[in-house]
Design a protein around this motif. Structure first.
Motif, PDB file in Angstrom:
ATOM      1  N   SER A  47      27.392 -80.960  12.642  1.00  0.00           N
ATOM      2  CA  SER A  47      27.385 -79.564  12.230  1.00  0.00           C
ATOM      3  C   SER A  47      27.405 -78.778  13.541  1.00  0.00           C
ATOM      4  CB  SER A  47      26.115 -79.285  11.432  1.00  0.00           C
ATOM      5  OG  SER A  47      25.964 -77.921  11.220  1.00  0.00           O
ATOM      6  N   GLY A 100      21.451 -87.717  10.576  1.00  0.00           N
ATOM      7  CA  GLY A 100      20.131 -87.146  10.326  1.00  0.00           C
ATOM      8  C   GLY A 100      19.535 -87.833   9.112  1.00  0.00           C
ATOM      9  N   ILE A 155      17.852 -86.196  15.735  1.00  0.00           N
ATOM     10  CA  ILE A 155      17.923 -84.738  15.833  1.00  0.00           C
ATOM     11  C   ILE A 155      18.424 -84.385  17.227  1.00  0.00           C
ATOM     12  CG2 ILE A 155      16.575 -82.589  15.885  1.00  0.00           C
ATOM     13  CD1 ILE A 155      14.608 -83.848  13.947  1.00  0.00           C
ATOM     14  N   TYR A 187      25.816 -80.321  16.790  1.00  0.00           N
ATOM     15  CA  TYR A 187      24.617 -81.109  16.515  1.00  0.00           C
ATOM     16  C   TYR A 187      24.876 -82.197  15.474  1.00  0.00           C
ATOM     17  CZ  TYR A 187      22.005 -77.676  19.167  1.00  0.00           C
ATOM     18  OH  TYR A 187      21.532 -76.896  20.184  1.00  0.00           O
ATOM     19  N   VAL A 188      23.991 -83.156  15.475  1.00  0.00           N
ATOM     20  CA  VAL A 188      24.041 -84.162  14.416  1.00  0.00           C
ATOM     21  C   VAL A 188      23.673 -83.441  13.116  1.00  0.00           C
ATOM     22  CG1 VAL A 188      23.057 -86.321  13.553  1.00  0.00           C
ATOM     23  CG2 VAL A 188      23.290 -85.967  16.022  1.00  0.00           C
ATOM     24  N   GLU A 189      24.530 -83.547  12.119  1.00  0.00           N
ATOM     25  CA  GLU A 189      24.285 -82.879  10.828  1.00  0.00           C
ATOM     26  C   GLU A 189      22.971 -83.422  10.241  1.00  0.00           C
ATOM     27  OE1 GLU A 189      25.715 -80.633   8.384  1.00  0.00           O
ATOM     28  OE2 GLU A 189      24.000 -81.352   7.221  1.00  0.00           O
ATOM     29  N   PRO A 190      22.071 -82.501   9.836  1.00  0.00           N
ATOM     30  CA  PRO A 190      20.774 -82.988   9.316  1.00  0.00           C
ATOM     31  C   PRO A 190      20.903 -83.815   8.036  1.00  0.00           C
ATOM     32  CG  PRO A 190      20.712 -80.610   9.719  1.00  0.00           C
ATOM     33  CD  PRO A 190      22.117 -81.038   9.910  1.00  0.00           C
TER      34      PRO A 190
END
Lengths: 467, 109
Positions: free
Chosen positions: B8, B64, B86, B11-14
Motif C-alpha cells: 500500500s 501484514g 510492519i 509500505y507492506v499492506e496491513p
C-alpha cells in the motif's frame, strides 16, 4: 470527549483507566498514530502498547476501515463521532468482526488533539446467528443509539413467545422491518409471514381478505378463498395500520385472538388457525379508544407486548450511522462512487428533524446520490426543501403521522383543548393556524412545515375559512 | 526465487486479503534481479492473490495481517510466509534478502 493536551500526553495514567474498560481502546494522535492501547485491545490484536507506540493505527489494527471511506479522516474533518462495522485480522491470524467507534479528543477551545478508537468485538453476537445483532443487521434495522439497543434487546424476548405484539411508532421508523425481524427470530420463521394492510381495503374486502370465504358466499365468489389468516397458519400474520381496522372487523379479530378459530365468510364450518398476530400502527390507539374508534378490549389484547420505535430525531448518533449505511447501499445499487458529504450538507442532514424518519433519510440520500455527479455530496444535491428546514423545531409527532396527528399532540398542552370537540376538521384547522403563526404567515413555509404542497394548503385555508 | 509483497503505497499492506497492489521481486544470491514488478489487483479476493502466488511460482510472501486459512494454504504449497510485518516494503525486502526478516518484524519509518 474534551480534555487538555497534557492529559493526552499523560497517557500512562489514561491507559491505566482505560484498562478497566471491557472494549479495545486505542488513543491516537491527529496523524492517526498510536499513542497507546488499553490491555483489552492488546489482547485482541496481539500488540502491546509499547510495540504499537507511534505506528500508524492501521498497521497495528489491520482493519478494513481504510476500505470503508476512512472514517477517521471524516472525524478529523467534521469533529463528529462515528461508528462503523468492519473487521480486523490479529496476530493470531484470526479475522474478528468489530464495531468501531471513533470519537474526537478536543481541547477546551475545540481544537482537535487526537482520537479515541473503540473496538467492540461483535463475533459472539454474529456467531449466535439468531441473536440481537444479526437479527437487526439481517433485517436492515440499524442503530447504535441506546433507544435502538433497547429494541434490539427486546427482539429475542418477543420472538420467544406467541403472545400478540403491538408495534407503534411514527411513519418510516421501521415497524415492518421490526415485525419481520421478530418473525425471523421466532420458531415460526420457517412458516409464512403474511402482511395485511388494514387501511388499504374497504371493510367488506378486508374481511374476505383476512378470513377468506367459501364458494357461493357472495356474487362472484366462484371458488373457496383461504384468507390471510389461514395462509399464515404456523407462521405470523402482521396487521399493519391496525388503527384503521373497521370496528366490526375488530370484533372478529378479537374472537380469533381469543379462540384461535373463526368462520370464513359464508361458511358454517369453523376454521382453526395457529398464527401469531403482530399489529402495528402509527396512530395513538389509546386516543382512538377514548374516541370510540378502537375497541378497548382489542387494544388490551394486542397490547400484551408493546414496542415503541423512537423517531429518528430522538436516536442520538444514528443519523450519521444511517447516512454511512445508505451511502454504501446506494453507491452499490446505483453504481456510484460517492465517498461522503461536505460539511455543509452534513450539517443540514444532521440538523434536519426527519418527519418521515429513516424512510425519509433514505429517500433524501438516494436523491442526493443520484443527483451528485462527483464523489462528494454538497448541499445543492440535497432536496431543496431541506435548506429551509435547518434547525426547524419538529412538530412533536409522538404518536402522529404525516397526516398531522403531531399537531394534536402539540395542542395537548393547550389548556382550552379539553373543551374543544376533537374532530379531524378542527385538528386540521388548528394545525394550519399553528403553522401560519410559526412561519409569520408565510404560506409557502407553512406548507413545508405541514408537509403539504402549497396548493393543498391554500385549498385547505379556503375550506376552513382562514383567509 | 521470487518474493511477493502486498503493498500500500511504499509500505507492506496491513491486510493480505485487502491488497490491491503487489510487488514481485526476482532474487538470486541475495540480490534483486532487475526491477521488481508491481501488479495492480483491483478488487482481488485473497484466494485470487494466493492463486497469483502459486502461478508466479513465488517462494516467499511478506505481508501484514493474513487469515489462518490463507497462511496455511500458502505454507502447504511450500511458500514461506513472513506475516505481521510492519514498515516500508523495500526495507522488508532488503531484510529478507539478508535472511534477517522474521514474522512480526516492525521496521522503522
Amino acid at each position: 470527549m474534551t480534555m487538555g493536551k497534557s492529559t493526552i500526553i499523560r497517557k500512562a495514567d489514561l491507559l491505566h483507566v482505560l484498562d478497566g474498560i471491557p472494549h479495545g481502546i486505542a488513543v491516537l494522535d491527529k496523524r492517526q498514530r498510536v499513542l497507546g492501547l488499553n490491555r483489552f485491545l492488546g489482547a485482541l490484536t496481539g500488540y502491546n502498547s509499547e510495540e504499537a507506540m507511534g505506528i500508524y493505527y492501521d498497521y497495528v489494527l489491520r482493519s478494513d476501515l481504510r476500505h470503508k471511506g476512512n472514517p477517521l479522516q471524516g472525524v478529523i474533518e467534521t469533529g463528529e463521532s462515528t461508528s462503523v462495522e468492519g473487521d480486523i485480522i490479529n496476530r493470531r491470524r484470526q479475522k474478528i468482526p468489530i464495531r468501531f467507534t471513533i470519537s474526537p479528543i478536543k481541547d477546551s477551545s475545540g481544537k482537535l488533539l487526537g482520537m479515541v478508537l473503540t473496538l467492540e468485538d461483535i463475533s459472539v453476537l454474529q456467531d449466535l446467528g439468531k441473536k440481537i445483532h444479526d437479527i437487526s443487521r439481517m433485517e436492515g434495522i440499524i442503530g447504535h443509539s441506546s433507544k435502538m439497543q433497547e429494541i434490539f434487546e427486546l427482539i429475542p424476548m418477543i420472538s420467544q413467545t406467541d403472545a400478540s405484539a403491538l408495534i407503534t411508532g411514527e411513519t418510516g421508523t421501521g415497524k415492518d422491518l421490526l415485525a419481520f425481524a421478530v418473525h425471523q427470530a421466532s420458531k415460526r420463521s420457517r412458516y409464512p409471514f403474511i402482511k395485511v394492510n388494514c387501511g388499504a381495503l374497504p371493510e367488506s374486502l378486508l374481511e374476505s381478505e383476512l378470513f377468506g370465504y367459501t364458494r357461493g358466499a357472495f356474487t362472484g365468489a366462484n371458488t373457496d378463498k383461504p384468507g390471510m389468516f389461514r395462509l399464515a397458519h404456523g407462521g405470523t400474520i402482521y396487521l399493519t395500520e391496525i388503527g384503521d381496522l373497521p370496528l366490526p372487523l375488530q370484533v372478529k379479530l378479537l374472537t380469533v385472538l381469543d379462540d384461535k378459530e373463526f368462520f370464513p365468510l359464508g361458511s358454517s364450518k369453523k376454521v382453526k388457525v395457529d398464527a401469531r398476530v403482530i399489529a402495528s400502527t402509527h396512530r395513538d390507539l389509546k386516543e382512538f379508544v377514548r374516541q370510540g374508534r378502537f375497541r378497548e378490549d382489542l387494544f388490551f389484547r394486542l397490547n400484551v407486548l408493546r414496542v415503541h420505535l423512537p423517531p429518528l430525531r430522538k436516536r442520538d448518533g444514528d443519523v450519521r450511522l444511517l447516512i454511512d449505511h445508505f451511502l454504501d447501499v446506494f453507491n452499490s445499487n446505483l453504481k456510484k462512487s460517492v465517498k461522503g458529504l461536505d460539511q455543509k450538507a452534513l450539517n443540514i442532514l444532521l440538523s434536519y428533524y426527519y418527519p418521515g424518519n429513516v424512510r425519509e433519510l433514505r429517500n433524501i440520500l438516494e436523491y442526493a446520490i443520484t443527483v451528485c455527479q462527483g464523489n462528494t455530496i454538497r448541499s445543492e444535491h440535497l432536496p431543496k426543501y431541506m435548506a429551509s428546514s435547518i434547525k426547524k423545531e419538529p412538530p412533536s409527532i409522538d404518536q402522529g403521522s404525516e397526516t398531522g396527528m403531531g399537531a394534536l399532540d402539540n395542542n395537548a398542552e393547550s389548556p382550552d383543548r379539553a373543551s374543544e370537540s376533537i374532530s379531524w376538521t378542527s385538528v386540521e384547522k388548528r394545525m394550519i393556524m399553528d403553522a401560519l403563526m410559526k412561519t409569520g404567515g408565510k404560506r409557502g413555509l407553512a406548507a413545508e412545515l405541514l408537509g403539504w404542497g402549497r396548493s393543498t394548503l391554500w385549498r385547505k385555508i379556503k375550506q376552513h375559512g382562514l383567509e | 526465487m521470487k518474493i511477493l509483497i502486498p503493498i500500500s503505497k511504499n509500505y507492506v499492506e496491513p491486510r493480505f486479503d485487502l491488497a490491491s497492489e503487489v510487488v514481485i521481486a526476482r532474487v538470486r544470491n541475495g540480490q534483486i534481479l532487475g526491477e521488481p514488478r508491481i501488479i495492480l489487483l483491483p478488487g482481488a479476493t485473497p484466494e485470487e492473490i494466493c492463486a497469483l502466488v502459486i502461478k508466479e511460482d513465488v517462494s516467499a510472501v511478506i505481508c501484514g495481517g493474513i487469515e489462518e486459512v490463507h497462511y496455511q494454504y500458502l505454507t502447504w504449497k511450500k511458500v514461506k510466509v513472513f506475516d505481521s510485518v510492519i514498515g516500508p516494503y523495500e526495507q522488508a525486502l532488503k531484510l529478507a534478502l539478508s535472511d534477517k526478516l522474521e514474522a512480526g518484524t516492525i521496521l522503522p519509518g
